[in-house]
Design an enzyme around this catalytic site. Structure first.
Site, short mmCIF file in Angstrom:
data_model
loop_
_atom_site.label_atom_id
_atom_site.label_comp_id
_atom_site.label_asym_id
_atom_site.label_seq_id
_atom_site.Cartn_x
_atom_site.Cartn_y
_atom_site.Cartn_z
N HIS A 1 0.80 -1.23 0.00
CA HIS A 1 0.00 0.00 0.00
C HIS A 1 0.83 1.29 0.00
O HIS A 1 0.31 2.35 -0.31
CB HIS A 1 -0.96 0.01 1.20
N CYS B 1 7.91 -1.08 -0.77
CA CYS B 1 7.08 -0.97 0.44
C CYS B 1 7.55 0.26 1.20
O CYS B 1 8.39 1.01 0.70
CB CYS B 1 7.12 -2.25 1.28
N GLY B 2 7.02 0.51 2.35
CA GLY B 2 7.34 1.73 3.08
C GLY B 2 8.82 1.92 3.33
O GLY B 2 9.40 2.95 2.99
N GLY C 1 11.11 -0.60 2.48
CA GLY C 1 11.84 -1.46 1.56
C GLY C 1 12.40 -2.70 2.23
O GLY C 1 12.86 -3.62 1.55
N GLY D 1 10.91 -5.04 4.74
CA GLY D 1 10.07 -6.23 4.89
C GLY D 1 9.88 -6.98 3.58
O GLY D 1 9.98 -8.21 3.52
N HIS E 1 28.53 -5.24 -8.19
CA HIS E 1 29.29 -6.06 -7.25
C HIS E 1 28.53 -7.26 -6.71
O HIS E 1 29.16 -8.24 -6.31
CB HIS E 1 29.76 -5.22 -6.06
N ARG F 1 36.31 -10.74 -9.56
CA ARG F 1 36.46 -11.05 -8.14
C ARG F 1 35.12 -11.09 -7.41
O ARG F 1 34.98 -11.73 -6.38
CB ARG F 1 37.41 -10.06 -7.47
#
Length: 143
Positions: free
Chosen positions: A9, A65-66, A68, A70, A98, A132
């Site tokens: 939401h 999400c709010g 990021g 969860g 990377h 690497r």
């Protein structure tokens, strides 16, 4: 390029702007997110995006999400999915260069829509450097 997107939401307006940019650039987008601000549970949108990555139905995923966090935690439970929480385009570039991240997670409550669009563009257009970094990426997944 095929891209899967999911949001709770906090992200419908972000998703709309991102999808418009992606489609304008010829990308195919699968929408697993909500389109309104009624409260929902972010895992319900993270898992379908992650499955699109693991099943090869999408080249990249986008989660919103709010914070990021969860939604990223949920998707990162899937083997082969490498979600990077990004809050600026430089972090989005490094996540690809990377870490070979294949999903970007955006914190809607802490970035602007313009920043989110810019981060997605940077993310999908930045190649993995390999070298690497490949050895490190190979050690991410639990076996």
């Amino acid at each position: 390029m095929k891209i899967s997107i999911g949001n709770d939401h906090a992200g419908p307006e972000y998703k709309k702007a991102i999808v418009e940019m992606l489609q304008a650039n010829g990308h195919e987008v699968t929408n697993h997110g909500t389109d309104n601000s009624d409260s929902v549970d972010y895992p319900d949108f993270a898992h379908p995006v992650a499955k699109d990555i693991t099943n090869g139905k999408a080249d990249f995923g986008i989660l919103i999400c709010g914070s990021g966090n969860g939604i990223a935690m949920s998707a990162n439970k899937h083997q082969g999915v490498r979600v990077a929480l990004c809050w600026m385009k430089e972090i989005a570039a490094l996540a690809r260069q990377h870490n070979d991240a294949n999903v970007i997670s955006l914190p809607a409550r802490y970035t602007s829509i313009a920043q989110a669009v810019e981060m997605v563009a940077t993310f999908i257009n930045t190649p993995f450097e390999g070298g690497r970094h490949q050895n490190r990426v190979d050690k991410i997944a639990c076996k």
